[in-house]
Write a protein that holds these residues in place. Sequence first.
Motif, mmCIF file in Angstrom:
data_model
loop_
_atom_site.group_PDB
_atom_site.id
_atom_site.type_symbol
_atom_site.label_atom_id
_atom_site.label_comp_id
_atom_site.label_asym_id
_atom_site.label_seq_id
_atom_site.Cartn_x
_atom_site.Cartn_y
_atom_site.Cartn_z
ATOM 1 N N VAL A 18 -12.730 -8.288 15.126
ATOM 2 C CA VAL A 18 -13.830 -7.507 14.822
ATOM 3 C C VAL A 18 -14.401 -8.214 13.342
ATOM 4 O O VAL A 18 -15.533 -8.395 13.085
ATOM 5 C CB VAL A 18 -13.797 -5.948 14.335
ATOM 6 N N ALA A 19 -13.556 -8.433 12.343
ATOM 7 C CA ALA A 19 -13.754 -9.169 11.181
ATOM 8 C C ALA A 19 -14.567 -10.593 11.536
ATOM 9 O O ALA A 19 -15.570 -10.739 10.748
ATOM 10 C CB ALA A 19 -12.608 -9.464 10.246
ATOM 11 N N VAL A 57 -18.176 -9.881 12.746
ATOM 12 C CA VAL A 57 -19.107 -9.135 11.867
ATOM 13 C C VAL A 57 -19.497 -10.357 10.788
ATOM 14 O O VAL A 57 -20.593 -10.540 10.513
ATOM 15 C CB VAL A 57 -18.557 -7.955 10.950
ATOM 16 N N PHE A 104 -22.101 -12.486 12.390
ATOM 17 C CA PHE A 104 -23.455 -12.321 12.294
ATOM 18 C C PHE A 104 -24.090 -12.261 11.171
ATOM 19 O O PHE A 104 -25.330 -12.727 10.751
ATOM 20 C CB PHE A 104 -23.509 -10.894 12.817
ATOM 21 N N LEU A 105 -23.220 -12.092 10.052
ATOM 22 C CA LEU A 105 -23.560 -12.431 8.628
ATOM 23 C C LEU A 105 -23.840 -13.757 8.428
ATOM 24 O O LEU A 105 -25.109 -14.124 7.750
ATOM 25 C CB LEU A 105 -22.648 -11.716 7.577
ATOM 26 N N PHE A 162 -11.872 -10.855 6.044
ATOM 27 C CA PHE A 162 -13.848 -10.746 5.944
ATOM 28 C C PHE A 162 -14.219 -10.696 4.513
ATOM 29 O O PHE A 162 -15.355 -11.318 4.255
ATOM 30 C CB PHE A 162 -14.238 -9.274 6.730
ATOM 31 N N ARG A 184 -17.184 -13.450 3.402
ATOM 32 C CA ARG A 184 -18.380 -12.853 2.877
ATOM 33 C C ARG A 184 -18.877 -13.285 1.643
ATOM 34 O O ARG A 184 -20.011 -13.682 1.532
ATOM 35 C CB ARG A 184 -18.277 -11.229 2.782
#
Length: 214
Positions: free
Chosen positions: A33-34, A37, A40-41, A202, A206
């Motif tokens: 999941v990390a 996500v 997509f970022l 994540f 980020r």
Amino acid sequence: MALNEQVDNYCERVGPDFWSEPVNAITNAAFLVAAIVAFFLWRRKTPDDWPAFVLIGVVFVIGVGSFLFHTFATRWAALADILPIAIFIHVYLFFALKRFLAVTWWLALLIVVGFFLATPFVAQVIAPLVGSSAGYVPALLAIFVVGALFRRQNSRLGAQVLITGIVFALSLTFRMLDEPICNQFALGTHFLWHILNSIVLFGLLRVLILHRAR
């Protein structure tokens, strides 16, 4: 060393069967999941940033490798678990030094090599205190050092790196508690290491993406 030899390293494992660690195995989905996500970022903010894309892929592989380890529980599966983590740590450190702290590529590479060589010695010294989690302590220290220095240049993103370090410290604590509390809590706490570490990875991705997107 036989690569097919089975190991029993965690509280939840009660036998040699594939699903002997169901919670430890399933919680590796948090890494997937990390990675998704973060992808997509990345695609929205910095689709030309290939180092970040590679690191996102490594996080996905971490989830797969850890799943293999907590199901097959063999020495070859342990390598599938450990190697992607080591790759992420050292590659991320290189780009953190280069991008966040504006270190030249050759000095960043020299620091990463020094970090790689020093880690086993540091781990050996502190192993009596933290056990098998000792190898992750240098990475924790690196997060705090880089975060503190980065905060002088970018207070917001630098603070996020430091917060990530705090989450990693909590995650490491749960990893260390897995065996000591096994008699009181048969499930153990290693699954929390997975969940919190997915947040850590994540968070680091980020910051790397947002810093490049400025």
